[in-house]
Each structure stands twice: as structure tokens, then as C-alpha cells.
Scaffold this active site. Structure first.
Site: not given
Length: 138
Positions: A16-18, A20-21
């Protein structure tokens, strides 16, 4: 003959990225997981191709993102063989969370020999195991 498979996986935090995706490139990795499992279910793991000096190189890949996946989601990757010839294989993918379609895509692969040149798989021993699959898709 199995020409599609379902693979279950869970989204890891590192995917995930920053926000949350799930980061977009991870879907292509999940496509690879699906391909590997499909060939394994056909009793033809990639290692069997490699033992005979064959590779299966990606020459085209696309993914359409419909809904985001998040950390700890349980996903189902549905992988199917769209088309096979003695020189290439086309796979389709659908990634679901429950009944929700999150992404869909396609990859096109060619068989390569140990020198990295296009190979005709009919010239290899593994052809006797692949031929019934090709016949099923025609």
C-alpha cells in the site's frame, strides 16, 4: 482441462501507499501469481519450461483499475487463458474483493529460447503436455 484458476491472496501493508491504497504496480505482480498458479494447476509449473531452456516473456501488459484495494483485504485473482499458440500465450485477469471487481487486465507472452530468441514450443519435449491445452482452446 483447467483453463482458468482462482487464487486467493491478502493485501500486505508493504503493497500500500501512504494513502492506504494498493500501489498500482502490485496488480501486475498479482497477475503473475495468478499465471503461476494456473500453470501449476495444469501440472506445468514455470520450472518445467525453464528445465527445457524455455522462458515466457511478457511483451504486453495492461490493467484497468475500477476500485481500490486496501491493506488486509482478501482478494481473489481469476486468471484465464484467452489464447495460446506455439509461440505465444494471452492471459486475462479479474481481481475481486468479495463480489466487487477491483481490476481487470491482460498480458501477452512469447516463448523464448535460452538465447532470448522467439521459440516454437512444438520443438521442445514439453509440447506433448501443452498440446492438449492448445487443442482445448482452438
Amino acid at each position: 482441462m483447467i483453463l482458468s484458476s482462482k487464487t486467493t491472496l491478502r493485501v500486505r501493508y508493504a503493497e500500500t501507499d501512504q494513502m492506504g491504497i494498493v500501489y498500482h504496480s502490485n496488480y501486475l505482480i498479482w497477475f503473475e501469481v495468478g499465471r503461476s498458479e494456473l500453470f501449476r494447476e495444469l501440472n506445468l509449473p514455470y520450472t518445467e519450461f525453464e528445465k527445457q531452456g524455455l522462458g515466457l516473456a511478457v511483451i504486453e501488459a495492461n490493467c484497468r483499475y475500477r476500485q481500490p484495494a486496501h491493506y488486509d483485504d482478501e482478494l481473489i485473482v481469476v486468471t484465464e487463458i484467452e489464447n495460446m499458440t506455439s509461440r505465444r500465450v494471452v492471459f486475462n485477469y479479474h481481481i475481486y474483493r468479495d463480489q466487487t471487481l477491483l481490476a481487470e487486465g491482460k498480458t501477452v507472452h512469447v516463448f523464448l529460447n535460452q538465447k532470448g530468441r522467439l521459440a516454437d514450443v512444438r520443438k521442445y519435449d514439453i509440447w506433448s503436455r501443452l498440446e492438449p491445452i492448445f487443442a482445448k482452446k482452438e
